[in-house]
Every structure is written in C-alpha cells, then in structure tokens.
Design a protein around this motif. Structure first.
Motif, PDB file in Angstrom:
ATOM      1  N   ILE A 242       0.872  -1.182   0.000  1.00  0.00           N
ATOM      2  CA  ILE A 242       0.000   0.000   0.000  1.00  0.00           C
ATOM      3  C   ILE A 242       0.900   1.220   0.000  1.00  0.00           C
ATOM      4  CG2 ILE A 242      -1.798   1.290   1.256  1.00  0.00           C
ATOM      5  CD1 ILE A 242      -1.417  -2.294   2.084  1.00  0.00           C
TER       6      ILE A 242
ATOM      7  N   ASP B 200      -7.413   4.743  -4.350  1.00  0.00           N
ATOM      8  CA  ASP B 200      -7.353   4.892  -2.892  1.00  0.00           C
ATOM      9  C   ASP B 200      -7.544   3.499  -2.285  1.00  0.00           C
ATOM     10  OD1 ASP B 200      -7.919   5.229  -0.231  1.00  0.00           O
ATOM     11  OD2 ASP B 200      -9.417   6.802  -0.518  1.00  0.00           O
TER      12      ASP B 200
ATOM     13  N   MET C  51      -8.281   2.537   0.518  1.00  0.00           N
ATOM     14  CA  MET C  51      -9.418   2.397   1.426  1.00  0.00           C
ATOM     15  C   MET C  51     -10.732   2.144   0.675  1.00  0.00           C
ATOM     16  SD  MET C  51      -8.037   2.301   4.221  1.00  0.00           S
ATOM     17  CE  MET C  51      -9.534   2.016   5.142  1.00  0.00           C
ATOM     18  N   SER C  52     -10.765   2.484  -0.608  1.00  0.00           N
ATOM     19  CA  SER C  52     -12.021   2.242  -1.348  1.00  0.00           C
ATOM     20  C   SER C  52     -11.976   1.011  -2.235  1.00  0.00           C
ATOM     21  CB  SER C  52     -12.402   3.435  -2.236  1.00  0.00           C
ATOM     22  OG  SER C  52     -11.731   4.568  -1.914  1.00  0.00           O
TER      23      SER C  52
ATOM     24  N   ILE D 169      -3.397   7.459   7.708  1.00  0.00           N
ATOM     25  CA  ILE D 169      -4.487   6.471   7.769  1.00  0.00           C
ATOM     26  C   ILE D 169      -3.979   5.082   8.210  1.00  0.00           C
ATOM     27  CG2 ILE D 169      -6.365   7.306   6.285  1.00  0.00           C
ATOM     28  CD1 ILE D 169      -4.979   5.854   3.944  1.00  0.00           C
TER      29      ILE D 169
ATOM     30  N   ALA E 288      -6.634   2.839  10.006  1.00  0.00           N
ATOM     31  CA  ALA E 288      -7.715   2.417   9.096  1.00  0.00           C
ATOM     32  C   ALA E 288      -7.197   1.328   8.151  1.00  0.00           C
ATOM     33  CB  ALA E 288      -8.220   3.619   8.316  1.00  0.00           C
ATOM     34  N   ILE E 289      -5.970   1.485   7.663  1.00  0.00           N
ATOM     35  CA  ILE E 289      -5.420   0.478   6.746  1.00  0.00           C
ATOM     36  C   ILE E 289      -5.215  -0.848   7.488  1.00  0.00           C
ATOM     37  CG2 ILE E 289      -3.401  -0.166   5.347  1.00  0.00           C
ATOM     38  CD1 ILE E 289      -3.130   2.733   4.498  1.00  0.00           C
TER      39      ILE E 289
ATOM     40  N   SER F  21      -6.772  -1.957  10.105  1.00  0.00           N
ATOM     41  CA  SER F  21      -8.072  -2.572  10.400  1.00  0.00           C
ATOM     42  C   SER F  21      -8.636  -3.232   9.142  1.00  0.00           C
ATOM     43  CB  SER F  21      -9.071  -1.531  10.905  1.00  0.00           C
ATOM     44  OG  SER F  21      -8.555  -0.926  12.050  1.00  0.00           O
ATOM     45  N   LYS F  22      -8.501  -2.563   8.012  1.00  0.00           N
ATOM     46  CA  LYS F  22      -9.020  -3.148   6.765  1.00  0.00           C
ATOM     47  C   LYS F  22      -8.269  -4.448   6.446  1.00  0.00           C
ATOM     48  CE  LYS F  22      -9.893  -2.329   1.880  1.00  0.00           C
ATOM     49  NZ  LYS F  22     -10.419  -1.400   0.904  1.00  0.00           N
TER      50      LYS F  22
END
Ligand code: SAM
Length: 260
Positions: free
Chosen positions: A38, A85, A87-88, A110, A113-114, A116-117
């Motif tokens: 990422i 992105d 996240m999407s 982020i 958030a990354i 957790s995803k």
C-alpha cells in the motif's frame, strides 16, 4: 524523478538500499509469496519486492506518480500497480481469495484504518513501517501505559513484533517523527466486530477501573460487572490495561449474554 511531495498523502519516501533490504528480509517473503503493497511512492520498496516475490500488487493514490511507476511495471512481469485509494478498493477483487502477505511503508495519516481493513482479510503476514509511537502501542504488553484496544485487537489475530527502529533521517522529505517496522504473523483467528466494540468500551475511560467501564458500557450493575471479573479469576479493582488479549476474549465470551 521530479516529484512534488504531497504531505496530505503522507509522502515520506525511502531510498536507502540497506533499509529496503532489511524490511524485505524481515518480511520473510519468498519466491512463492504474493505481496500486496500500500503506497508505492517512487517504487523503491516495490522494486525489491518484485525481485524477491512471485507476484506484487501495489496500490498508489497519487496519479502524479503514474508515469514513473508504469515504467517500473514494464521491467517486471510479476508487478502490477493500481492507482486507487486503497481504502475504497475491494481487495478480494485483486487477491481472488489467494493467500497474500503485506509489505508496506504506510502513509501515516491512515495507518489504523489500513491495518483494520487488512486484518479483516486475514493476510499470512504483514510487515509495515509505521510511526514509532504507533508501533509501540500495537506491540505493547499488558501493564504498559501504551497498551490499549489496538494492541489487543492486533495481538488477538497475530503474533506482533517490532523488528526495526528507523530514525526519521532515513526518509525524504524528513518527517517530524521516527518510525518502526512491525511484523505480524497471523494466527488465522477472525475478528468479530462486536469484540472490537467491546474492547473500545473496556478502554473507554482508561483511568477508571474495568468494573466501572463494564458497568456503564454494558448497562449492568457494578455487582454483575464484578462477577464477570471474578469468573475470570482477576482482581475486581483492575484496569483494562492489566488484561492480556486472551483474558479479554474470555471476558467478552462471558459478557455476550448482556447484549454487547
Ligand atoms: N513505498 C514508498 C517508500 O517506501 O518510499 C512510499 C511510502 S509513503 C510513506 C506512502 C505512500 O502511500 C505515498 O506514496 C502516498 O501517496 C501513498 N498513499 C497515501 N494514501 C494512500 C491511499 N489511501 N491509497 C493508496 N496509496 C496511498
């Protein structure tokens, strides 16, 4: 490569070859590994990954880097960039359910958030550069002041270790903080969203005792909350930061009857 660095995307790149080697060595990837990265940036880490892994898919949000990265893609048959992105994106669309590992120097704005995803997709391993303070929080042991919900979440699904400390001078442009590389060795356990909410509730008011957080969060009496801890074999005056990830899971299983 001419590039206007974008602070809003957390663009702090690495060029030190020894550091890139150390990250990839620490990741334990092999010629059989499928790697997700990422944040390709200038592609320095990506290139080492393409040389050592079976297949690499690297996500980059900044399309200004596209021209440069597509030249790198031409050099390696096993490399593909996706300019979206992270996240999407629907990660399943790219992994096709195949086992994969993550190696990345994450954009710091982020990080959580990354992580957790990615946890939801259960990678085999994950080797990520994050802010030193975040690495210390995620890797912290019980009773350490840095220990919190994120430490328990990560330690429930993986064996987590800090494998490298990286001073800020290794990045260009130089960030304000030092970094560290975390290595996650996943154990295959799936995280339940309700367990995550339960953990956030337990750590909500860190200075309060766990009984108080349980009683207000679960809407139960102090006596009922105390019983949960007695059944667990822990001190009724303890704070959330004293419980291990296994103890939290056992506590959660008991507390399920209260509609978490
Ligand atoms: N891998 C490169 C390196 O180590 O030199 C760059 C790492 S830099 C810390 C993070 C990279 O993530 C930047 O190139 C940034 O543009 C990219 N990025 C930021 N947000 C992103 C997102 N939501 N999805 C994909 N890439 C993102």
């Amino acid at each position: 490569m001419e590039h206007k660095f974008k602070k809003q995307y957390g663009q702090n790149f690495i060029k030190d070859q020894k550091l890139l080697d150390a990250i990839v060595c620490g990741s334990n990837i092999t010629k059989d590994s499928f790697v997700i990265e990422i944040g390709a940036g200038a592609g320095a880490l990506t290139e080492v990954l393409a040389q050592r892994a079976k297949k690499v898919i690297s996500f980059e949000i900044d399309t200004d880097l596209k021209e440069h990265l597509l030249k790198l893609e031409e050099k390696y048959d096993n490399l593909k960039f996706v300019f979206e992105d992270f996240m999407s994106v629907d990660l399943k669309k790219y992994t096709g359910g195949e086992e994969f590992s993550v190696v990345a120097n994450l954009p710091y704005y982020i990080t959580t958030a990354i992580i957790s995803k990615l946890i939801d997709f259960c990678p085999k391993t994950m080797t990520i550069m994050v802010q030193k303070e975040v690495a210390e929080r995620i890797g912290a042991s019980p009773k350490n002041s840095a220990y919190g919900a994120m430490s328990v979440i990560c330690q429930t699904v993986a064996d987590v270790k800090i494998i490298l400390n990286v001073p800020k001078t290794f990045f260009y442009p130089m960030p304000e903080v030092d970094s560290a590389v975390l290595h996650f060795n996943f154990n295959g356990k799936k995280l339940d969203g309700k367990f995550v909410n339960f953990l956030h509730m337990c750590f909500k008011a860190k200075r309060k005792t766990l009984v108080n957080n349980l009683s207000s969060g679960l809407n139960i009496s102090k006596k009922e909350a105390e019983n949960l801890l007695i059944n667990l074999g822990t001190n009724i005056n303890c704070r959330a930061e004293e419980l291990s990830s296994d103890q939290f899971f056992a506590l959660y299983k008991q507390a399920e009857k209260y509609n978490i």
